[in-house]
Design a protein around this motif. Structure first.
Motif, PDB file in Angstrom:
ATOM      1  N   ILE A 107       0.803  -1.282   0.123  1.00  0.00           N
ATOM      2  CA  ILE A 107       0.004   0.126  -0.088  1.00  0.00           C
ATOM      3  C   ILE A 107       0.975   1.128   0.062  1.00  0.00           C
ATOM      4  O   ILE A 107       1.743   1.618   0.966  1.00  0.00           O
ATOM      5  CB  ILE A 107      -1.170  -0.065   1.171  1.00  0.00           C
ATOM      6  CG1 ILE A 107      -1.704  -1.032   1.291  1.00  0.00           C
ATOM      7  CG2 ILE A 107      -1.852   1.330   1.188  1.00  0.00           C
ATOM      8  CD1 ILE A 107      -2.405  -1.494   2.647  1.00  0.00           C
ATOM      9  N   TYR A 145       3.628   1.387   2.933  1.00  0.00           N
ATOM     10  CA  TYR A 145       3.665   0.166   3.866  1.00  0.00           C
ATOM     11  C   TYR A 145       4.811  -0.781   3.278  1.00  0.00           C
ATOM     12  O   TYR A 145       4.723  -1.909   3.978  1.00  0.00           O
ATOM     13  CB  TYR A 145       2.367  -0.469   3.938  1.00  0.00           C
ATOM     14  CG  TYR A 145       1.590   0.434   4.777  1.00  0.00           C
ATOM     15  CD1 TYR A 145       0.785   1.148   4.337  1.00  0.00           C
ATOM     16  CD2 TYR A 145       1.293  -0.010   6.140  1.00  0.00           C
ATOM     17  CE1 TYR A 145      -0.070   1.940   4.925  1.00  0.00           C
ATOM     18  CE2 TYR A 145       0.274   0.798   6.871  1.00  0.00           C
ATOM     19  CZ  TYR A 145      -0.437   1.923   6.167  1.00  0.00           C
ATOM     20  OH  TYR A 145      -1.233   2.529   6.973  1.00  0.00           O
ATOM     21  N   GLY A 198       6.221  -2.678   6.068  1.00  0.00           N
ATOM     22  CA  GLY A 198       5.242  -3.062   6.801  1.00  0.00           C
ATOM     23  C   GLY A 198       4.656  -2.174   7.721  1.00  0.00           C
ATOM     24  O   GLY A 198       3.423  -2.149   8.344  1.00  0.00           O
ATOM     25  N   ARG A 199       5.294  -0.947   7.902  1.00  0.00           N
ATOM     26  CA  ARG A 199       4.612   0.230   8.556  1.00  0.00           C
ATOM     27  C   ARG A 199       4.377   1.565   7.668  1.00  0.00           C
ATOM     28  O   ARG A 199       5.242   1.527   6.814  1.00  0.00           O
ATOM     29  CB  ARG A 199       5.575   0.494   9.885  1.00  0.00           C
ATOM     30  CG  ARG A 199       5.835  -0.496  10.603  1.00  0.00           C
ATOM     31  CD  ARG A 199       4.500  -1.083  11.517  1.00  0.00           C
ATOM     32  NE  ARG A 199       5.149  -2.214  12.202  1.00  0.00           N
ATOM     33  CZ  ARG A 199       5.161  -2.424  13.287  1.00  0.00           C
ATOM     34  NH1 ARG A 199       4.996  -1.507  14.243  1.00  0.00           N
ATOM     35  NH2 ARG A 199       5.330  -3.684  13.861  1.00  0.00           N
ATOM     36  N   PRO A 200       3.585   2.498   7.984  1.00  0.00           N
ATOM     37  CA  PRO A 200       3.451   3.551   7.036  1.00  0.00           C
ATOM     38  C   PRO A 200       4.692   4.547   7.237  1.00  0.00           C
ATOM     39  O   PRO A 200       4.689   5.349   8.369  1.00  0.00           O
ATOM     40  CB  PRO A 200       2.199   4.260   7.681  1.00  0.00           C
ATOM     41  CG  PRO A 200       1.874   3.681   8.947  1.00  0.00           C
ATOM     42  CD  PRO A 200       2.792   2.312   9.145  1.00  0.00           C
ATOM     43  N   LEU A 257      -5.917   7.765   8.770  1.00  0.00           N
ATOM     44  CA  LEU A 257      -4.684   7.077   9.100  1.00  0.00           C
ATOM     45  C   LEU A 257      -4.390   7.434  10.322  1.00  0.00           C
ATOM     46  O   LEU A 257      -3.762   6.674  11.321  1.00  0.00           O
ATOM     47  CB  LEU A 257      -3.488   7.581   7.912  1.00  0.00           C
ATOM     48  CG  LEU A 257      -2.501   6.350   7.883  1.00  0.00           C
ATOM     49  CD1 LEU A 257      -2.804   4.923   7.365  1.00  0.00           C
ATOM     50  CD2 LEU A 257      -1.396   7.074   7.184  1.00  0.00           C
ATOM     51  N   THR A 302       2.212  -1.017  17.554  1.00  0.00           N
ATOM     52  CA  THR A 302       0.899  -0.505  17.080  1.00  0.00           C
ATOM     53  C   THR A 302       1.342  -0.216  15.368  1.00  0.00           C
ATOM     54  O   THR A 302       2.274   0.122  15.008  1.00  0.00           O
ATOM     55  CB  THR A 302       0.361   0.897  17.353  1.00  0.00           C
ATOM     56  OG1 THR A 302       1.318   1.785  17.599  1.00  0.00           O
ATOM     57  CG2 THR A 302      -0.122   0.434  19.068  1.00  0.00           C
ATOM     58  N   VAL A 303       0.143  -0.352  14.528  1.00  0.00           N
ATOM     59  CA  VAL A 303       0.271   0.018  13.246  1.00  0.00           C
ATOM     60  C   VAL A 303      -1.227   0.495  12.856  1.00  0.00           C
ATOM     61  O   VAL A 303      -2.110  -0.143  13.320  1.00  0.00           O
ATOM     62  CB  VAL A 303       0.841  -1.106  12.418  1.00  0.00           C
ATOM     63  CG1 VAL A 303      -0.204  -2.177  12.242  1.00  0.00           C
ATOM     64  CG2 VAL A 303       1.042  -0.389  10.787  1.00  0.00           C
ATOM     65  N   SER A 304      -1.409   1.526  12.005  1.00  0.00           N
ATOM     66  CA  SER A 304      -2.531   2.004  11.806  1.00  0.00           C
ATOM     67  C   SER A 304      -2.717   1.689   9.960  1.00  0.00           C
ATOM     68  O   SER A 304      -1.644   1.952   9.187  1.00  0.00           O
ATOM     69  CB  SER A 304      -2.632   3.749  11.639  1.00  0.00           C
ATOM     70  OG  SER A 304      -3.751   4.114  10.935  1.00  0.00           O
ATOM     71  N   TYR A 305      -3.846   1.320   9.515  1.00  0.00           N
ATOM     72  CA  TYR A 305      -4.024   1.005   8.200  1.00  0.00           C
ATOM     73  C   TYR A 305      -4.961   1.979   7.898  1.00  0.00           C
ATOM     74  O   TYR A 305      -5.419   1.970   6.539  1.00  0.00           O
ATOM     75  CB  TYR A 305      -4.381  -0.521   8.154  1.00  0.00           C
ATOM     76  CG  TYR A 305      -3.189  -1.298   7.805  1.00  0.00           C
ATOM     77  CD1 TYR A 305      -2.336  -1.667   6.940  1.00  0.00           C
ATOM     78  CD2 TYR A 305      -3.054  -2.270   9.007  1.00  0.00           C
ATOM     79  CE1 TYR A 305      -1.091  -2.379   6.794  1.00  0.00           C
ATOM     80  CE2 TYR A 305      -1.890  -3.164   9.083  1.00  0.00           C
ATOM     81  CZ  TYR A 305      -1.223  -3.190   8.037  1.00  0.00           C
ATOM     82  OH  TYR A 305      -0.147  -3.866   7.965  1.00  0.00           O
ATOM     83  N   GLU A 357      -7.612   1.394   4.701  1.00  0.00           N
ATOM     84  CA  GLU A 357      -6.955   0.705   3.560  1.00  0.00           C
ATOM     85  C   GLU A 357      -7.423  -0.970   3.680  1.00  0.00           C
ATOM     86  O   GLU A 357      -7.376  -1.545   2.684  1.00  0.00           O
ATOM     87  CB  GLU A 357      -5.440   0.831   3.654  1.00  0.00           C
ATOM     88  CG  GLU A 357      -4.894   2.142   3.614  1.00  0.00           C
ATOM     89  CD  GLU A 357      -5.604   3.000   2.103  1.00  0.00           C
ATOM     90  OE1 GLU A 357      -5.479   2.193   1.300  1.00  0.00           O
ATOM     91  OE2 GLU A 357      -5.695   4.141   2.298  1.00  0.00           O
ATOM     92  N   ARG A 358      -7.681  -1.448   4.872  1.00  0.00           N
ATOM     93  CA  ARG A 358      -8.086  -2.697   4.919  1.00  0.00           C
ATOM     94  C   ARG A 358      -9.227  -3.080   5.635  1.00  0.00           C
ATOM     95  O   ARG A 358      -9.246  -3.582   6.661  1.00  0.00           O
ATOM     96  CB  ARG A 358      -6.854  -3.527   5.476  1.00  0.00           C
ATOM     97  CG  ARG A 358      -5.580  -3.515   5.033  1.00  0.00           C
ATOM     98  CD  ARG A 358      -4.577  -4.494   5.378  1.00  0.00           C
ATOM     99  NE  ARG A 358      -3.474  -4.483   4.696  1.00  0.00           N
ATOM    100  CZ  ARG A 358      -2.251  -5.217   4.843  1.00  0.00           C
ATOM    101  NH1 ARG A 358      -2.277  -5.809   6.310  1.00  0.00           N
ATOM    102  NH2 ARG A 358      -1.419  -5.333   4.285  1.00  0.00           N
TER     103      ARG A 358
END
Lengths: 453, 189
Positions: free
Chosen positions: A222, A240, A243-245, B134, B160-163, B166-167
């Protein structure tokens, strides 16, 4: 550019000066209309320059020889010029079926153009061309006439490789707009956007008119929120990939750049006009705050200090002010910060959800995305008066406005035809049309500065 | 004379009977006393062995069943930990009462499973705009993390991760789908 471009004779300067009056009238019209619209933002103001489009005739260019390749090139040149100028929304291109003279035999210079034949079909402007082709090199004379005053406004002669014909036409069209509006328009700009689906989104670029779409990233993941540096050399975005933004800053043509991978989100924002600096949202402090970064990805300073979401920075043309989205009042609203003093004021009060500000390159106005009663539309606010105009209405969700470099057009994404696609409209909300359609969905357009091709 | 013969015959027969009886008895007695005793003991031992075996097998089966049940329970607990999401209100990262009770279970599980590290994913529904969402997804993940840290789970075990949007779990465009998509998910790393 491989082609030379010369003035055809000395009279041009005089006509240019004469026509600046028209140019400034047009500019004046652009500036005046939003206030006339003001009564309620529910309706697009109709008294704008795009309502009264200037009738323009562009007959097939004349070919010096009868050679079929040259004839075809001449026809293609006229077609490209019509398409390019039509894109601005300023003109009404006259249907060739209405022409009273035969483009093959008509006069193309000020001494032999039959002006009455053109005013007779309502034309106020006329573009003629005279083309020759030898050894793959095009020689093209292009002229713009005011058919009412029977005057030549612009004359240019170009020589270029045949493959450069589209660029040549765009160059001339930029000259035409420069003359008429005081700005060369968007013809030498590109748009960067997101395309894809199913958890895989890549960054793409296309020409100002949606032509020539190209993948800019191939991360296979993404990638989103792309933006141009204001010199057009860099594109930044969030991906990503790891794996992370993380925030990626990449040269448009060369294989170099930087990655900002702080803990939490590293969300791309916009670049500071005229500087190798951009603003982005980082959350490593435990809170989403806007930071000023160098183009090399180093943090210069933290810009926001409020304990809630701060995102989507965009700058005034002089870089002196920054608009952004903050949830500090409980719902996402647009704020404006003075970059010198840090003084911040709330700009939007209408509606519960106002995001994605995009500052007009002409200053004074900010386009943004408003959500109300589950409808998402593009609105525009005049910063001084806080008057709001709604630009899209009743046709799907409309998001992510981005101004063309001349401030005349706004690109945005819309679901009006199903999957999200990139559309463009004039800054008055008129002439809304789709720019392109690729597999999957397209979103988040960001318009480059002019002159990057 | 005749009676003597008879008496003699009877005596003889008795004697014979006795002899044969004794002889028989003697033979049988010998065998019976030792052999029968041995047989019975072996039988008992065999029985006991079998019983022990059966008991052992039963216990093993019981242990297996217990272990399997325990494994299943752990797996179930782990699956539940992974598959049970917490949900949020629109444009909010605040924990609802339901989210709090789910998080309490997750915290208890994490407290037992000391070796487990968790990635908390924050998600949003498609309404609203990408960049803001996001950030909102990040705040949702952070809300869940902060709650678990308050329960005593080491922050070093939680990332943590923010999507953003997107998902989505449910691609539908209605409140039911949106409600499913406004969530935090927990992934054992």
């Amino acid at each position: 550019m491989n082609f030379s471009d010369n003035f055809l004779g000395g009279r041009v300067r005089r006509w240019r000066r004469g026509f600046l009056v028209l140019g400034s009238l047009l500019a004046l019209a652009v500036a005046v209309c939003p206030s006339a619209s003001a009564a309620d933002y529910g309706y697009i103001d109709l008294t704008n320059p795009y309502l009264r489009k200037i009738p323009l005739a562009i007959p097939d260019f004349k070919s010096v020889s009868g050679d079929p390749a040259t004839v075809e090139l001449a026809r293609e040149g006229a077609r490209l010029a019509s398409q390019t100028l039509d894109f601005t929304g300023y003109f009404s291109i006259i249907n060739p079926g209405a022409f009273l003279v035969d483009p093959k035999t008509m006069g193309v210079t000020e001494t032999d153009v039959d002006f009455k034949a053109w005013t007779g079909i309502g034309s106020e402007l006329l573009i003629t061309g005279l083309a020759s082709l030898s050894g793959g090199v095009v020689d093209l004379e292009l002229r713009l006439f005011d058919t009412v005053k029977q005057e030549r406004l612009l004359g240019k002669r170009y020589t270029a490789r045949q493959a450069d014909l589209p660029r040549l036409i765009r160059r001339f069209c930029s000259e035409v707009l420069m003359l008429l509006t005081g700005n060369p328009g968007p013809f030498e700009s590109q748009i960067v956007f997101v395309s894809g689906g199913n958890g895989q989104k890549e960054i793409y670029t296309c020409d100002f008119d949606g032509g020539n779409p190209q993948a800019f990233t191939r991360h296979g993941n993404i990638s989103l929120a792309p933006s141009w540096s204001t010199d057009g050399l860099w594109i930044s975005y969030t991906s990503y990939q790891r794996g992370r933004p993380d925030l990626y800053i990449r040269h448009r043509l060369e294989n170099r750049g930087a990655v900002v991978a702080e803990k939490g989100i590293n969300l791309n924002g916009q670049w500071v006009p005229g500087r190798f600096e951009l603003a982005a949202t980082l959350s490593f402090s435990g809170d989403e705050e806007i930071y000023l970064l160098s183009g090399g990805g180093k943090i210069i300073k933290r810009l926001t200090q409020q304990p809630d979401i701060d995102v989507s920075p965009t700058f005034s043309p002089d870089g002196g002010r920054m608009a952004f989205v903050s949830k500090r009042s409980g719902s996402p609203q647009i704020y404006v910060m003075d970059m010198g003093s840090g003084h911040t004021e709330r700009l939007t009060f209408e509606g519960p959800y106002n995001t994605q500000p995009s500052w007009s390159p002409k200053g004074g106005r900010i386009a943004y995305t408003a959500m109300e009663k589950n409808r998402i539309d593009i609105r525009m606010i005049e910063i001084e008066t806080r008057r709001i105009v709604q630009l899209t209405q009743g046709s799907g969700d409309n998001e992510s406005p981005s101004w063309s470099p001349d401030g005349s057009l706004i690109a945005f994404s819309s679901t009006r035809e199903g999957p999200s696609r990139i559309y463009v409209m004039t800054s008055f909300g008129t002439d809304q049309r789709r720019l392109l359609s690729l597999p999957g969905a397209q979103s988040q357009p960001d318009w480059s500065p002019n002159g990057i091709q | 004379m005749r009676s003597k013969v008879w008496v003699g015959m009877v005596l003889l027969m008795v004697a014979l009977l006795m002899i044969s009886g004794c002889a028989k008895k003697a033979v049988r007695t010998d065998g019976d006393v030792s052999q029968a005793g041995q047989d019975a003991a072996a039988l008992e031992a065999e029985k006991a062995r079998r019983a022990a075996e059966i008991e052992a097998a039963r216990l093993a089966a019981e242990r297996d069943a217990k272990r399997l049940a325990e494994e299943a329970r752990l797996r179930e607990a782990r699956n539940q930990f992974m598959n049970e999401h917490i949900y949020f209100e629109f444009d909010s990262a605040a924990l609802t009462p339901t989210a709090v009770s789910v998080l309490k279970e997750k915290g208890a599980w994490l407290d037992k499973e000391r070796a487990v590290n968790v990635l908390i994913e924050g998600h949003c529904d498609e309404r609203g705009t990408n960049e803001y969402n996001l950030a909102l997804g990040e705040r949702r993940a952070q809300s869940a993390k902060a709650f678990l840290v308050d329960m005593g789970i080491s922050p070093s075990r939680l990332s943590t991760v923010s999507y953003g949007e997107e998902r989505p779990l449910d691609p539908g465009q209605n409140e039911a789908a949106w409600a499913k998509n406004r969530r935090a998910q927990f992934v054992v790393e």
